[in-house]
Design an enzyme around this catalytic site. Sequence first.
Site, PDB file in Angstrom:
ATOM      1  N   PHE A 247       0.812  -1.216   0.000  1.00  0.00           N
ATOM      2  CA  PHE A 247       0.000   0.000   0.000  1.00  0.00           C
ATOM      3  C   PHE A 247       0.847   1.268   0.000  1.00  0.00           C
ATOM      4  CE2 PHE A 247      -2.257  -3.430   2.240  1.00  0.00           C
ATOM      5  CZ  PHE A 247      -3.217  -3.682   1.277  1.00  0.00           C
ATOM      6  N   GLY A 474      -0.333  -8.516  -4.504  1.00  0.00           N
ATOM      7  CA  GLY A 474      -1.748  -8.838  -4.386  1.00  0.00           C
ATOM      8  C   GLY A 474      -2.587  -8.217  -5.494  1.00  0.00           C
ATOM      9  N   ALA A 517       0.854  -2.102 -13.984  1.00  0.00           N
ATOM     10  CA  ALA A 517       0.105  -2.911 -14.950  1.00  0.00           C
ATOM     11  C   ALA A 517       0.285  -2.347 -16.356  1.00  0.00           C
ATOM     12  CB  ALA A 517      -1.373  -2.961 -14.567  1.00  0.00           C
ATOM     13  N   PRO A 658     -11.008  -7.854 -15.565  1.00  0.00           N
ATOM     14  CA  PRO A 658     -12.073  -7.202 -14.788  1.00  0.00           C
ATOM     15  C   PRO A 658     -12.245  -7.787 -13.394  1.00  0.00           C
ATOM     16  CG  PRO A 658     -12.839  -7.733 -17.002  1.00  0.00           C
ATOM     17  CD  PRO A 658     -11.483  -8.363 -16.866  1.00  0.00           C
ATOM     18  N   LYS A 727      -5.849   2.274 -17.987  1.00  0.00           N
ATOM     19  CA  LYS A 727      -5.378   3.327 -17.084  1.00  0.00           C
ATOM     20  C   LYS A 727      -5.233   2.689 -15.701  1.00  0.00           C
ATOM     21  CE  LYS A 727      -8.848   6.301 -18.139  1.00  0.00           C
ATOM     22  NZ  LYS A 727      -9.593   7.586 -18.291  1.00  0.00           N
ATOM     23  N   VAL A 729      -5.582   1.443 -11.850  1.00  0.00           N
ATOM     24  CA  VAL A 729      -6.675   0.819 -11.110  1.00  0.00           C
ATOM     25  C   VAL A 729      -6.428   0.848  -9.590  1.00  0.00           C
ATOM     26  CG1 VAL A 729      -7.582  -1.494 -10.548  1.00  0.00           C
ATOM     27  CG2 VAL A 729      -7.586  -0.696 -12.919  1.00  0.00           C
ATOM     28  N   GLY A 730      -5.200   0.519  -9.192  1.00  0.00           N
ATOM     29  CA  GLY A 730      -4.908   0.193  -7.790  1.00  0.00           C
ATOM     30  C   GLY A 730      -5.267   1.265  -6.786  1.00  0.00           C
ATOM     31  N   GLU A 731      -5.051   2.520  -7.113  1.00  0.00           N
ATOM     32  CA  GLU A 731      -5.286   3.587  -6.144  1.00  0.00           C
ATOM     33  C   GLU A 731      -6.605   4.314  -6.341  1.00  0.00           C
ATOM     34  OE1 GLU A 731      -1.265   4.788  -7.135  1.00  0.00           O
ATOM     35  OE2 GLU A 731      -0.991   5.350  -5.047  1.00  0.00           O
TER      36      GLU A 731
HETATM   37  N1  MCN Z   1      -5.690  -3.783 -13.701  1.00  0.00           N
HETATM   38  C1  MCN Z   1      -6.572  -4.099 -14.719  1.00  0.00           C
HETATM   39  N2  MCN Z   1      -6.748  -3.204 -15.753  1.00  0.00           N
HETATM   40  C2  MCN Z   1      -6.069  -2.045 -15.816  1.00  0.00           C
HETATM   41  C3  MCN Z   1      -5.129  -1.729 -14.794  1.00  0.00           C
HETATM   42  C4  MCN Z   1      -4.965  -2.635 -13.749  1.00  0.00           C
HETATM   43  O1  MCN Z   1      -7.198  -5.149 -14.689  1.00  0.00           O
HETATM   44  N3  MCN Z   1      -6.258  -1.204 -16.810  1.00  0.00           N
HETATM   45  C5  MCN Z   1      -5.585  -4.679 -12.534  1.00  0.00           C
HETATM   46  C6  MCN Z   1      -4.500  -5.736 -12.652  1.00  0.00           C
HETATM   47  O2  MCN Z   1      -4.891  -6.887 -11.942  1.00  0.00           O
HETATM   48  C7  MCN Z   1      -3.312  -5.078 -11.969  1.00  0.00           C
HETATM   49  C8  MCN Z   1      -3.980  -4.296 -10.863  1.00  0.00           C
HETATM   50  O3  MCN Z   1      -5.250  -3.910 -11.392  1.00  0.00           O
HETATM   51  O4  MCN Z   1      -2.412  -6.038 -11.460  1.00  0.00           O
HETATM   52  C9  MCN Z   1      -3.227  -3.040 -10.393  1.00  0.00           C
HETATM   53  O5  MCN Z   1      -2.706  -2.341 -11.488  1.00  0.00           O
HETATM   54  P1  MCN Z   1      -2.188  -0.830 -11.383  1.00  0.00           P
HETATM   55  O6  MCN Z   1      -3.321   0.075 -11.198  1.00  0.00           O
HETATM   56  O7  MCN Z   1      -1.257  -0.591 -12.523  1.00  0.00           O
HETATM   57  O8  MCN Z   1      -1.346  -0.782 -10.021  1.00  0.00           O
HETATM   58  P2  MCN Z   1       0.093  -1.416  -9.743  1.00  0.00           P
HETATM   59  O9  MCN Z   1       0.208  -2.757 -10.313  1.00  0.00           O
HETATM   60  O10 MCN Z   1       1.145  -0.402  -9.989  1.00  0.00           O
HETATM   61  O11 MCN Z   1      -0.026  -1.683  -8.159  1.00  0.00           O
HETATM   62  C10 MCN Z   1       0.254  -0.689  -7.231  1.00  0.00           C
HETATM   63  C11 MCN Z   1      -1.008  -0.133  -6.632  1.00  0.00           C
HETATM   64  C12 MCN Z   1      -0.641   0.794  -5.558  1.00  0.00           C
HETATM   65  S1  MCN Z   1       0.297   2.112  -6.006  1.00  0.00           S
HETATM   66  C13 MCN Z   1      -0.987   0.535  -4.260  1.00  0.00           C
HETATM   67  S2  MCN Z   1      -0.603   1.669  -3.069  1.00  0.00           S
HETATM   68  C14 MCN Z   1      -1.703  -0.670  -3.924  1.00  0.00           C
HETATM   69  C15 MCN Z   1      -2.451  -1.236  -5.048  1.00  0.00           C
HETATM   70  O12 MCN Z   1      -1.809  -1.230  -6.185  1.00  0.00           O
HETATM   71  N4  MCN Z   1      -1.262  -1.517  -2.985  1.00  0.00           N
HETATM   72  C16 MCN Z   1      -1.840  -2.765  -2.889  1.00  0.00           C
HETATM   73  N5  MCN Z   1      -3.195  -2.324  -4.809  1.00  0.00           N
HETATM   74  C17 MCN Z   1      -2.850  -3.177  -3.820  1.00  0.00           C
HETATM   75  N6  MCN Z   1      -3.422  -4.387  -3.716  1.00  0.00           N
HETATM   76  C18 MCN Z   1      -2.997  -5.245  -2.763  1.00  0.00           C
HETATM   77  N7  MCN Z   1      -3.599  -6.461  -2.682  1.00  0.00           N
HETATM   78  N8  MCN Z   1      -2.005  -4.929  -1.899  1.00  0.00           N
HETATM   79  C19 MCN Z   1      -1.420  -3.719  -1.932  1.00  0.00           C
HETATM   80  O13 MCN Z   1      -0.436  -3.422  -1.105  1.00  0.00           O
HETATM   81 MO1  MOS Z   2       1.046   3.257  -4.032  1.00  0.00          MO
HETATM   82  S1  MOS Z   2       0.795   4.455  -2.401  1.00  0.00           S
HETATM   83  O1  MOS Z   2       1.736   4.548  -5.034  1.00  0.00           O
HETATM   84  O2  MOS Z   2       2.478   2.334  -3.639  1.00  0.00           O
END
Ligand code: MCN
Ligand code: MOS
Length: 764
Positions: A247, A474, A517, A658, A727, A729-731
């Site tokens: 996170f 994760g 991603a 998705p 684009k 997703v995670g945050e």
């Molecule tokens: N994804 C998708 N389609 C997209 C983009 C992403 O399906 N267009 C899905 C994929 O499964 C991808 C996931 O979303 O693996 C996350 O993609 P992305 O948004 O690119 O994020 P990152 O892989 O860079 O992950 C980091 C982000 C951040 S910055 C934090 S903070 C965070 C998060 O992800 N911490 C997490 N999600 C988390 N999830 C878990 N379980 N644990 C954390 O610590």
């Molecule tokens: Mo996420 S807070 O940018 O690792």
Amino acid sequence: MTVHEMKHAASDSARLEAVGGRLSRVDGPAKITGAAHYAFEQRLEGLTHAVLVGATIAAGKVTAIDTRAAETAPGVLAVLTPDTIMALKTASDWFGTPPPDRPYCPLAREVTFSGQHVAAVVAETFEQAVAAAALVKVWYDETPAIVDLSDGNAGDGIAIDAMTKEWGDAEAAFAEAPVRVCAAYNTPREFQVAMEPHGLIARWQGDQLTIWEPSQWLDGMARTYAEWFGIPFENVRLVSPYIGGGFGSKALALAHSAVAAAAARMLGRPVKLVLTRPQNFTSYGGRAATRQTVAIGADRQGKIQSIVHRGVNETAVDGMWVEPLGSVTSIMYATPNFSSKQNVVRVNTVVPGAKRAPGENPSAFGIECAIDELAYELGLDPLEIRLINYAERDPHAKKAWSTRQLREAFATGAEAFGWAKRSREPRSMRDGHQLVGWGVAAGTYPVRRAYGEAMVKLLSDGSAEVESSSIDMGQGTYTILAQTAAETLGVPVEKVSVKLGDSRLARAGVTGGSRLAGVMTGAVYKAAGQALDELIGLALSDPRSPFHGLQANTLVVKDGRIASPRGDGPELSVAELMGMLGCEKIEAKGDTVPASFTREQRYNNYTTIAMALPHTEGDYSRHSWCAHFVEVRVDEDFGTVRVSRVVSALDSGRLYNPKLAESQWKGGIIMGIGQALLEEGIVDRRHGRIVNGNLADYMLPTNADIPDIQTISVGIPDPHSSALGGKGVGELGIVGVAPAIANAVFHATGKRVRDLPITLEKLI
Ligand code: MCN
Ligand code: MOS
């Protein structure tokens, strides 16, 4: 399930493995069966155990440390203090700023926050180290501390000019506006509290350092270790195949990392150091506490004339963290006049850090509550006022949005939630003794783009391997990279294995800012395309190939079988073809790094954040968007708040998977519920110490706190944001949840709570 959803599910399940399919996590079975080994689970010969001793004051000097009792305790191998730990060098920061040529000591002589490491004990067993650490006596010369932002001595802080954003004459336009709101919004210190604590195992073999440490950035951390010890970057190997959540907290090598690595070097034995749960609250920074004032002036129709925004966040005495509070304020709504400025205030804390959507998260709390207040002031529906002030282009960068499906998010979310049935007046909806409130808020997160690299191997049995030093904590990296390679190569997804989390593999930059991603699907797509081209080239040109001499420009591979696109000629499996060619494997290392990059630029690309592409580069401004609709139920007598329903519509562009994206969004929304109602780092004013250093006192939502959450994707492929149109997703999911809940609580109760978390005593 509606008929539409069923059709959707059916077509998805037929193409589970392709990009866009709902494939379950490929790392799931390993995690469930225990086959996935986390950093601290390595069994190394001669492993020793280190335990840290933390400062009991928040400010002052260490005047003496008595280590005699600890040194003679059973099993003790070393007691490290600022005087006895080996000298390290200062490392560059995450921008790669050249480090000053001065020593670095991870054990403090000058204490700047409570809990700061002042000594460490290394022993044969963990229990012996714990027992001996309790025998270390430390004397201090204590000085007054600034405990937090509301400390009488905190002052106004330092102006961060780089954060200033201004156009028009915001103050004058606000003064003249016929309708005005102005209020202060506060968020407390919050922590990432990943399930897996921080820590590491460090082992030296000669000049080679191996570190097993949960990490969001293997290459960046390897650089830090190399610089601390003055050894070549190539000599450091970071291993982190599985991570129990980060996170934002696991991107940097920190003082405890340096202590363990130094101890291992000094003793010539591997050292394991794992932070205790309380130490997890003081050894790296959570989200900085913030204060904002948001003033909005509008005409009587609700059109915004001016936004004046001032923000402050806490930072450390000896470290700088800026939580960009104007990031959402400056782009969410159209306004002819705007001003945002930010200060930081030094307090005696560990340097705050990144927690899911740093900046955007508290920024949205300010502006999305303020616009709600404006709606009530004008007697407008909170959804309507957002549409009246919809920004058709980026008001700050003055550029077109790459894609912005926010109007669609409002419409789709409102429809699914049943927003039209909302009665406007506060306290007008109830269910028995529960006051019911409906609130809405928008959220956004920029598309952070960077260059990536991946290795793709096609093996003689027709299987494929993807390799990258990027990570999966994760989010689903293993799964989406398997899908990307399977689709590009034309092999079934079960035949693709993905190796991540080892800095010996193809280099990767930081997993932060929701960029991985997009970066990695792009790199794997490129590398897999190269591997496929090579296979097809060999198939057409090698005399041993049955396709040799076929009048075809290309061949197609599908379901692991290769044939001519017209269907004439032979068809055989990739494994059969590789066998005929006598080819063991085809390897392609693909990257999206500009060809003009020098060696050093490439190195910086993976080990710093300086080379990332600005989200407003070129003609477009790139962001993910969302709208959260929330129902709360507030007990009229006790003021307890329950979130009873959440519907969120989100635009993350094209989704790679998705099922995983929904899980990410929901995780963010759950974290947002925790932020709105529960999470609060409280400092003991007498000692400047975090009081709630465990999961009993630092409240997080449990299953019982979480209602049904519906997420709806409204994104469309965005070619300006990533190779495959996705684009971030995670945050995104967390941004806007807390203001949506605060707005719903106001609708339920008529009481505006502007300080998070919204606890019962603020309502009664
Ligand atoms: N994804 C998708 N389609 C997209 C983009 C992403 O399906 N267009 C899905 C994929 O499964 C991808 C996931 O979303 O693996 C996350 O993609 P992305 O948004 O690119 O994020 P990152 O892989 O860079 O992950 C980091 C982000 C951040 S910055 C934090 S903070 C965070 C998060 O992800 N911490 C997490 N999600 C988390 N999830 C878990 N379980 N644990 C954390 O610590
Ligand atoms: Mo996420 S807070 O940018 O690792």
